[in-house]
Design a protein around this motif. Structure first.
Motif, PDB file in Angstrom:
ATOM      1  N   ILE A  59      31.860  35.027  42.147  1.00 36.91           N
ATOM      2  CA  ILE A  59      32.673  35.985  42.911  1.00 36.91           C
ATOM      3  C   ILE A  59      31.974  36.279  44.242  1.00 36.91           C
ATOM      4  CG2 ILE A  59      33.577  38.354  42.959  1.00 36.91           C
ATOM      5  CD1 ILE A  59      33.790  38.221  39.873  1.00 36.91           C
ATOM      6  N   ASP A  60      30.676  36.489  44.153  1.00 36.72           N
ATOM      7  CA  ASP A  60      29.901  36.794  45.357  1.00 36.72           C
ATOM      8  C   ASP A  60      29.899  35.617  46.329  1.00 36.72           C
ATOM      9  OD1 ASP A  60      28.077  38.599  46.775  1.00 36.72           O
ATOM     10  OD2 ASP A  60      26.563  37.056  46.363  1.00 36.72           O
ATOM     11  N   LEU A  61      29.692  34.404  45.799  1.00 35.07           N
ATOM     12  CA  LEU A  61      29.704  33.218  46.663  1.00 35.07           C
ATOM     13  C   LEU A  61      31.085  32.985  47.276  1.00 35.07           C
ATOM     14  CD1 LEU A  61      27.518  30.751  44.546  1.00 35.07           C
ATOM     15  CD2 LEU A  61      26.963  31.602  46.834  1.00 35.07           C
ATOM     16  N   ALA A  62      32.119  33.479  46.596  1.00 35.47           N
ATOM     17  CA  ALA A  62      33.473  33.345  47.135  1.00 35.47           C
ATOM     18  C   ALA A  62      33.704  34.310  48.290  1.00 35.47           C
ATOM     19  CB  ALA A  62      34.497  33.586  46.025  1.00 35.47           C
ATOM     20  N   GLY A  63      32.760  35.207  48.499  1.00 32.32           N
ATOM     21  CA  GLY A  63      32.896  36.161  49.597  1.00 32.32           C
ATOM     22  C   GLY A  63      33.702  37.397  49.217  1.00 32.32           C
ATOM     23  N   VAL A  64      33.734  37.686  47.930  1.00 30.59           N
ATOM     24  CA  VAL A  64      34.514  38.819  47.429  1.00 30.59           C
ATOM     25  C   VAL A  64      33.533  39.867  46.885  1.00 30.59           C
ATOM     26  CG1 VAL A  64      36.233  39.495  45.705  1.00 30.59           C
ATOM     27  CG2 VAL A  64      36.398  37.266  46.817  1.00 30.59           C
ATOM     28  N   PRO A  65      33.797  41.164  47.134  1.00 31.26           N
ATOM     29  CA  PRO A  65      32.929  42.187  46.516  1.00 31.26           C
ATOM     30  C   PRO A  65      32.920  42.012  45.001  1.00 31.26           C
ATOM     31  CG  PRO A  65      34.412  43.195  48.123  1.00 31.26           C
ATOM     32  CD  PRO A  65      34.840  41.760  47.970  1.00 31.26           C
ATOM     33  N   VAL A  66      31.734  42.095  44.377  1.00 25.75           N
ATOM     34  CA  VAL A  66      31.678  41.817  42.937  1.00 25.75           C
ATOM     35  C   VAL A  66      32.375  42.899  42.123  1.00 25.75           C
ATOM     36  CG1 VAL A  66      29.636  40.341  42.949  1.00 25.75           C
ATOM     37  CG2 VAL A  66      29.362  42.802  42.664  1.00 25.75           C
ATOM     38  N   ARG A  67      32.396  44.115  42.626  1.00 27.72           N
ATOM     39  CA  ARG A  67      33.055  45.191  41.875  1.00 27.72           C
ATOM     40  C   ARG A  67      34.526  45.282  42.294  1.00 27.72           C
ATOM     41  NH1 ARG A  67      30.781  48.709  38.529  1.00 27.72           N
ATOM     42  NH2 ARG A  67      28.646  48.094  38.033  1.00 27.72           N
ATOM     43  N   ASN A 126      36.704  40.499  24.048  1.00 28.58           N
ATOM     44  CA  ASN A 126      36.044  41.763  24.378  1.00 28.58           C
ATOM     45  C   ASN A 126      35.824  41.751  25.888  1.00 28.58           C
ATOM     46  OD1 ASN A 126      34.756  44.144  24.699  1.00 28.58           O
ATOM     47  ND2 ASN A 126      32.769  43.418  23.920  1.00 28.58           N
ATOM     48  N   PRO A 127      36.829  42.181  26.634  1.00 30.36           N
ATOM     49  CA  PRO A 127      36.755  42.077  28.090  1.00 30.36           C
ATOM     50  C   PRO A 127      35.878  43.156  28.718  1.00 30.36           C
ATOM     51  CG  PRO A 127      38.829  43.089  27.436  1.00 30.36           C
ATOM     52  CD  PRO A 127      38.117  42.722  26.174  1.00 30.36           C
ATOM     53  N   GLU A 128      35.511  44.163  27.935  1.00 28.44           N
ATOM     54  CA  GLU A 128      34.930  45.359  28.537  1.00 28.44           C
ATOM     55  C   GLU A 128      33.644  45.134  29.336  1.00 28.44           C
ATOM     56  OE1 GLU A 128      37.962  46.830  28.378  1.00 28.44           O
ATOM     57  OE2 GLU A 128      36.663  48.570  28.675  1.00 28.44           O
ATOM     58  N   PRO A 129      32.703  44.294  28.885  1.00 24.39           N
ATOM     59  CA  PRO A 129      31.487  44.117  29.699  1.00 24.39           C
ATOM     60  C   PRO A 129      31.780  43.623  31.123  1.00 24.39           C
ATOM     61  CG  PRO A 129      31.113  43.292  27.483  1.00 24.39           C
ATOM     62  CD  PRO A 129      32.584  43.608  27.582  1.00 24.39           C
ATOM     63  N   LEU A 130      32.908  42.928  31.310  1.00 18.99           N
ATOM     64  CA  LEU A 130      33.241  42.433  32.649  1.00 18.99           C
ATOM     65  C   LEU A 130      34.358  43.258  33.315  1.00 18.99           C
ATOM     66  CD1 LEU A 130      33.099  38.519  32.323  1.00 18.99           C
ATOM     67  CD2 LEU A 130      31.424  40.052  33.357  1.00 18.99           C
ATOM     68  N   ALA A 131      34.711  44.385  32.682  1.00 20.65           N
ATOM     69  CA  ALA A 131      35.858  45.158  33.174  1.00 20.65           C
ATOM     70  C   ALA A 131      35.682  45.647  34.609  1.00 20.65           C
ATOM     71  CB  ALA A 131      36.116  46.344  32.244  1.00 20.65           C
ATOM     72  N   PHE A 159      34.392  44.040  37.027  1.00 25.58           N
ATOM     73  CA  PHE A 159      34.336  42.929  37.988  1.00 25.58           C
ATOM     74  C   PHE A 159      35.606  42.090  38.030  1.00 25.58           C
ATOM     75  CE2 PHE A 159      30.261  43.515  35.721  1.00 25.58           C
ATOM     76  CZ  PHE A 159      29.588  44.210  36.708  1.00 25.58           C
ATOM     77  N   VAL A 160      36.414  42.213  36.991  1.00 24.62           N
ATOM     78  CA  VAL A 160      37.585  41.342  36.854  1.00 24.62           C
ATOM     79  C   VAL A 160      38.840  42.197  37.037  1.00 24.62           C
ATOM     80  CG1 VAL A 160      38.863  39.892  35.218  1.00 24.62           C
ATOM     81  CG2 VAL A 160      36.372  39.698  35.363  1.00 24.62           C
ATOM     82  N   ASP A 161      39.757  41.724  37.877  1.00 24.52           N
ATOM     83  CA  ASP A 161      40.978  42.492  38.122  1.00 24.52           C
ATOM     84  C   ASP A 161      41.955  42.402  36.957  1.00 24.52           C
ATOM     85  OD1 ASP A 161      40.407  43.419  40.811  1.00 24.52           O
ATOM     86  OD2 ASP A 161      40.592  41.317  41.416  1.00 24.52           O
ATOM     87  N   GLY A 176      28.596  46.696  32.154  1.00 23.84           N
ATOM     88  CA  GLY A 176      28.785  46.053  33.455  1.00 23.84           C
ATOM     89  C   GLY A 176      27.609  46.280  34.388  1.00 23.84           C
ATOM     90  N   ALA A 177      27.094  47.507  34.391  1.00 26.05           N
ATOM     91  CA  ALA A 177      25.973  47.831  35.269  1.00 26.05           C
ATOM     92  C   ALA A 177      24.746  46.987  34.918  1.00 26.05           C
ATOM     93  CB  ALA A 177      25.638  49.321  35.145  1.00 26.05           C
ATOM     94  N   VAL A 178      24.592  46.714  33.621  1.00 26.81           N
ATOM     95  CA  VAL A 178      23.443  45.916  33.168  1.00 26.81           C
ATOM     96  C   VAL A 178      23.610  44.462  33.624  1.00 26.81           C
ATOM     97  CG1 VAL A 178      22.247  45.061  31.118  1.00 26.81           C
ATOM     98  CG2 VAL A 178      23.031  47.451  31.214  1.00 26.81           C
ATOM     99  N   ILE A 179      24.821  43.934  33.452  1.00 28.29           N
ATOM    100  CA  ILE A 179      25.078  42.541  33.851  1.00 28.29           C
ATOM    101  C   ILE A 179      24.868  42.388  35.364  1.00 28.29           C
ATOM    102  CG2 ILE A 179      26.883  40.781  34.028  1.00 28.29           C
ATOM    103  CD1 ILE A 179      28.028  42.025  31.386  1.00 28.29           C
TER     104      ILE A 179
END
Lengths: 651, 253
Positions: free
Chosen positions: A125-133, A153-158, A160-162, A512-515
C-alpha cells in the motif's frame, strides 16, 4: 498511462531474480484502460514465485478482463532488494502486465492466504503511494480491498483495508466493479459514499462502518455505525462450479514458480470435518466440477500451455466422485501420452497398492502423507480418522512400488495433547521405516512437524495456543527421541513463526497498531526465515500494551464475543461450539456427504447442497462410516493404467 | 533421430530470464508446436535439448543457439522457425533453423569467440577510449575471478581479441568486443571490471581526480551480436541468418 518500465529497467540488473518483475507470461493480458472502466490491480503480497500460481487471483484476473467495464492487472510484493531501489529512485508499485504505476488503478486488491504477509500488505500500500491507514485516505487514493482465507478474521487489517470480500470472488467482483464504476463516473467525490455503497454488496465488509468496544483483552461489542452496514456480513458462495471454468488461460510463467504445472480445480469445499482446518470449514459446501468439464479443462490446458504435468486440485482430491474416469480420460486423450497427473491431496485410506503402482510409473517426486497426529486418540480429537493400519498400508504400497522416500506431515500443540501423543509421531515414523526396510536397504522417512495455530471459524477457535516454550519443548522432545533413528529425518517449523502467526490469526482491531509498528521497523516477508523476527512482534506488542498470553495463549470462553462474530462463514456458532465439545470428549464426526446433516449451516443458509456425482463414499470410506476401509469401500479408486505422478499425497 | 539447430534472438523484457528459465521456456514451446522431441532415458526423462554458451541474465542477444533432437528421419517442417516463434514469448524470435550433420561438434565445444556490444555506464567517450587503449596495449591483464568458491588470478588479456569504442549512449559509452570463450572465456561484466581497473589506474597515475569526482563506471546494456566457430579453416557462425539484427519490436516496452 504512466509506464514505469523505463525507470524500472535500469534497476533490474541490480536485483536477484529480475524475471520476477517482467510479466510476459503466456496468458498475460494487456488490457485497454479507459476512464469508463474500473481498473483493478490484483496483488499477491508475497514473492512472484509464490503468488503467480495462485488460482484465486488468476480466476478473478480473467473474469474481470472479460467484462467490458473492467480491467485487471497483477502485482506481487517486490523483494527487499528491489524495494530499496524503488524507494531510492521514487518508483511506485507497478503491475507486471503493462508496468503501469499503481496510481493508474482504482482498486488495489490483495489475496490474503497467510497472516505473516500482513506487513507486506502495508508495504505494498505504501509503495503504491497510498496512506497505509484507511482513515487518512482522500477520494483520489486507491481503494484498498482484500479477500482470501485470512479475510475471515479481517480485524487485524481493519485499519488498513477499505473493504474485505468474504467467500468466493467470482460473482462479487462484478458487483464491486459496478459500484466503483458508478462512483468513478460521478467524479469520485466523496470516499464515504463509495464505502457505503460497497457495504451494500452482499459479502463485502467495510470495517470503517463498524465500531468495536473492548473489555480488557476481549471484544465487548461490534456494531454498525452507519445504517447501510449490515449487522452480519455473510460470505459469498457460488452454487455451481460448472458455471466458472476458470482459469481458461492459466498463466505460464517464464521463470520458476511453485506449483509450476497446469492446475485444474476439481471441487471446492470439504466436509471431512478436520477440526484444525480452516479451509475445510469456510469453503463448505462441497461443489464438484462436472467430470466432462474437468477433462476438457485438462486437455485444452495442456495443449495450450505446453505443460507435461497437471494437478487436480481440491482440499481432498480422492474424494472427487469422478476421479477414476477423469484420470483415465486424461490419459486417453490424444497428445497426452507423456503427461503426468498429480493428486496433491489424496487420503492415505484411498492410497492402495494399485494406485501406488499406477502413480509410480511417472516421475517419482516423493510421496507425502499427512496423518497430522501421532495417536488415534489425538486423531479423534482433530477428527482426522485415519487408522494406523491405513497409514501403514499406504506406506507399504508406496515402498513396494519403488519409492524410497516418504514424507509424513504432523501437527503438534493440538488440544489436550500429551507427551505420549507427541511421541506417538516417533512410533508411527519408526514403523514406517521398518515397513520400508522390507522393500529397500535404506528407506527414508521425513517427519515434518508444524505447530498448531487456531483459526477463526473452526471448532478450535476457542483453544488457547501452546506457548512458545511448550511448542519448543515438544519439538525438542521429538528431535531427541528421533536423534538416533537411522532413516528418519526430522524437520520442524520454527515455533517462533507459529507464535507470530497465532498473534495475527485471532487478534482484534487493536492489533493493527502492532502490525503497523512491525512494518515501520522493517518487518517484511515474515513468511521467510531469512527475514522473520519474532522480537519485532513481541516488542511491538509490549509498546502497545498487549501480551502474547492474551492474544494467542488464552482459551476463549463460550460467552465471549469473538472479533469475527459479525462475519458469517455460513457456519452456526453453536455447531462449532458443539464440535469443540465433541473434540474434547474425543468423539469423531462422520463426513456429512454420506450421513445425515449436522446442520453446520453451510448448505441451509444458502439454499444449496453438496454437489456430488456419486451417492456412495469413495475408496477408503468416509470418516467413520464404518465401511470396510481395507478393501477400499464400494467405489475402489482404480486410477488408470497409464503413468501418473503423485507429488503430494495427503490423507 | 535428427538434430536440428535453431538460431534465435533474445531481446526486450525476456532478457531478464535466466539460462535455466530459457530451457523450460523452450521445452514448453516445442511441445506446444507439437515438435516430437527425443527424451533422455532414466529416472526423470527430459527432452534432449543442447544449449550453447549461457548468456548472462539481463544481456540481450541476436545470436543464440539451440540444438534439439527430434524423433524420426524426416527433415523438420519448412515453417519450423515461424511455428516456434509463435509459441515463444515476445522477444524470443527464431531466426534460422537447419539440420545438423551427424558428428558435428556441440555448440559448447565449437564456439570459440563471441562478439558483444557492451555499454559502460558512467564512462565518457574519451575516458573509455583511454581505458580501451590501455587494455589493448597491456601485455597481460591479471583479474581475480571466483569459481566454485575458489579465487584465482587469471591473465585475461589473451581473451580480448578486439575492443573498440562505438560511441556515446544516454548513460555512458558503447564498446564492441570480440572475446574468446575457451577454455574459460571472459564475460562482458569481467571485461568491464578490467576497464574500470585500467581507468582507475590511469586516473591515479595522472593524479587528477579524487574518488568523489570520478563517475562510477558500471556494466550497462549488453548485446551478444555473433558467436563464431572455426569450420574448414574459416570463421563461421553456427547458423547464418539473412539479417543480423532481430526484429526491433521487442525493444519497445
Amino acid at each position: 498511462m504512466t509506464s514505469v518500465w523505463p525507470r524500472l529497467e535500469p534497476l533490474l540488473p541490480k536485483v536477484q531474480k529480475p524475471a520476477r518483475y517482467i510479466g510476459c507470461e503466456d496468458g498475460a493480458q494487456s488490457p485497454d484502460h479507459d476512464p469508463s472502466k474500473t481498473a483493478w490491480l490484483l496483488a499477491y503480497p508475497d514473492t512472484y514465485e509464490i503468488g503467480l500460481p495462485n488460482q484465486g487471483l488468476q480466476i478473478l484476473y480473467e473474469i474481470l478482463n472479460e467484462r467490458p467495464d473492467a480491467v485487471a492487472e497483477r502485482t506481487y510484493a517486490p523483494w527487499t532488494d528491489l524495494e530499496e531501489l524503488l524507494r531510492a529512485e521514487s518508483v511506485p508499485l507497478f503491475s507486471v502486465d503493462t508496468h503501469r504505476a499503481a496510481a493508474d488503478f482504482d482498486i488495489l486488491a490483495f489475496n490474503l492466504s497467510a497472516e505473516l504477509v500482513y506487513t507486506n500488505v502495508l508495504n505494498c500500500i505504501d509503495l503504491a503511494g497510498v496512506p497505509v491507514r484507511a482513515a487518512d485516505r482522500r477520494s483520489e487514493d486507491l481503494l484498498i480491498g482484500a479477500g482470501g482465507h485470512c479475510a475471515y478474521n479481517p480485524e487485524p487489517l481493519a485499519d488498513f483495508v477499505d473493504f474485505f470480500v468474504l467467500g468466493d470472488g467470482e460473482e462479487v467482483v462484478a458487483e464491486i466493479t459496478e459500484v466503483v464504476g458508478r462512483w468513478k463516473a460521478a467524479g469520485k467525490r466523496d470516499r464515504l459514499e463509495v464505502l457505503v455503497a460497497l457495504a451494500g454488496v452482499e459479502g463485502v465488509y467495510v470495517p470503517a462502518l463498524y465500531d468495536v468496544t473492548y473489555d480488557g483483552p476481549r471484544v465487548a461489542s461490534i456494531v454498525p455505525n452507519h445504517p447501510a452496514a449490515p449487522e452480519r456480513i455473510e460470505k459469498r458462495t457460488i452454487a455451481d462450479l460448472a458455471d466458472w471454468p476458470y482459469p481458461r488461460n492459466q498463466l505460464v510463467p517464464l521463470t520458476e514458480v511453485v506449483h509450476d504445472r497446469l492446475n485444474v480445480e476439481v471441487f471446492r469445499g470439504c466436509t471431512r470435518g478436520c477440526r484444525f482446518c480452516q479451509a475445510g470449514m469456510i469453503t463448505r459446501p462441497v461443489r464438484e466440477r462436472p467430470a466432462d468439464q474437468v477433462r476438457t479443462m485438462v486437455t485444452e490446458g495442456l495443449r495450450r500451455t505446453g505443460y507435461d504435468e497437471v494437478s487436480l486440485t481440491s482440499l481432498s482430491t480422492a474424494d472427487f466422485s469422478g476421479i477414476e474416469d477423469v484420470v483415465a480420460g486424461i490419459m486417453d486423450a490424444p497428445g497426452c501420452d507423456d503427461v503426468s497427473v498429480s493428486l496433491p491431496s489424496l487420503r492415505v485410506d484411498a492410497f492402495t497398492v494399485g494406485v501406488a503402482g499406477e502413480v509410480s510409473r511417472g516421475r517419482r517426486t516423493g510421496l507425502t502423507f499427512a496423518p497430522e497426529a501421532g495417536t488415534w486418540r489425538m486423531r479423534q480429537i482433530i477428527n482426522k480418522l485415519i487408522r494406523e493400519e491405513d497409514l501403514y498400508t499406504a506406506v507399504d504400497a508406496a515402498f513396494s512400488q519403488g519409492w524410497r522416500r516418504v514424507k509424513l506431515y504432523f501437527l503438534t500443540g493440538l488440544p489436550t495433547e500429551t507427551d505420549e501423543d507427541t511421541l506417538g509421531i516417533a512410533t508411527l515414523a519408526r514403523r514406517c521405516v521398518e515397513i520400508g526396510r522390507a522393500h529397500h536397504r535404506n528407506p527414508s522417512v521425513t517427519v515434518s512437524v508444524g505447530g498448531f495455530v487456531p483459526k477463526a471459524f473452526t471448532p478450535f477457535q476457542w483453544f488457547g495456543q501452546n506457548t512458545l516454550e511448550e511448542l519448543t519443548r515438544k519439538m525438542h522432545l521429538l528431535r531427541d527421541e528421533l536423534r538416533r533413528d537411522r532413516g528418519i529425518q526430522f524437520k520442524w517449523h520454527d515455533p517462533r513463526a507459529t507464535v507470530a502467526e497465532g498473534i495475527a490469526s485471532r487478534g482484534d482491531r487493536r492489533l493493527g497498531a502492532v502490525i503497523e509498528d512491525v512494518w515501520r521497523r522493517g518487518g517484511r516477508f515474515q513468511e521467510w526465515s531469512e527475514h522473520f523476527d519474532l522480537q519485532l512482534w513481541l516488542d511491538a506488542l509490549e509498546r502497545h500494551g498487549f501480551t502474547v498470553e492474551d492474544l494467542a495463549y488464552r482459551h476463549r470462553t463460550e460467552d465471549e464475543v469473538l472479533p469475527w462474530d459479525h462475519i458469517s462463514a455460513g457456519l452456526h456458532k453453536d455447531f462449532l461450539w458443539q464440535d469443540w465439545q465433541d473434540a474434547l470428549a474425543e468423539v469423531g464426526l462422520e463426513d456429512c456427504r454420506w450421513t445425515p446433516c449436522y446442520d453446520c449451516g453451510a448448505c441451509t443458509g444458502f439454499g444449496i447442497e453438496h454437489v456430488v456425482a456419486s451417492a456412495v463414499p469413495p475408496a477408503g470410506g468416509s470418516q467413520g462410516t464404518g465401511q470396510d476401509l481395507a478393501t477400499g469401500g464400494s467405489v475402489p479408486v482404480a486410477i488408470s493404467a497409464r503413468p501418473l505422478a503423485a507429488s503430494t499425497v495427503q490423507p | 533421430m535428427i538434430r536440428v539447430r535453431l538460431r534465435f534472438a533474445k531481446v526486450g523484457k525476456v532478457r531478464f530470464t535466466s539460462h535455466r528459465d530459457l530451457a523450460r521456456i523452450w521445452e514448453r514451446a516445442l511441445r506446444r508446436a507439437e515438435i516430437p522431441l527425443v527424451y533422455s532415458q532414466g529416472f526423470s526423462p527430459r527432452p534432449r535439448l543442447h544449449f550453447g554458451l549461457a548468456l548472462p541474465t539481463g544481456a540481450e542477444s541476436w545470436a543464440e543457439y539451440l540444438d534439439a533432437d527430434l524423433v524420426g528421419d524426416e527433415p523438420p517442417p519448412v515453417d519450423l522457425a515461424e511455428r516456434l516463434t509463435a509459441m515463444l514469448p515476445a522477444g524470443i524470435d527464431v531466426t534460422a533453423a537447419a539440420l545438423v550433420e551427424p558428428g558435428e561438434a556441440s555448440l559448447q565445444q565449437a564456439v570459440e569467440r563471441c562478439d558483444w556490444r557492451i555499454e559502460v555506464r558512467g564512462a565518457g567517450e574519451a575516458a573509455a577510449a583511454g581505458a580501451v587503449a590501455h587494455v589493448l596495449s597491456s601485455a597481460e591483464l591479471p583479474l581475480p575471478r571466483e569459481r566454485k568458491g575458489q579465487v584465482s588470478v587469471d591473465d585475461v588479456r589473451p581473451y580480448i581479441e578486439e575492443l573498440a569504442v562505438v560511441g556515446p549512449t544516454d548513460a555512458g559509452t558503447e564498446l564492441t568486443a570480440r572475446l574468446g570463450t575457451q577454455p574459460r572465456g571472459l564475460r562482458p561484466a569481467e571485461l568491464v571490471a578490467v576497464l574500470i581497473s585500467s581507468h582507475a589506474g590511469l586516473a591515479g597515475a595522472r593524479g587528477d581526480a579524487t574518488a568523489a569526482d570520478v563517475p562510477v563506471w558500471e556494466p550497462g546494456h549488453v548485446i551478444r551480436t555473433h558467436q563464431w566457430m572455426q569450420r574448414d579453416g574459416a570463421r563461421q557462425e553456427p547458423l547464418p541468418t539473412a539479417t543480423s539484427a532481430p526484429h526491433a519490436e521487442a525493444r519497445a516496452s
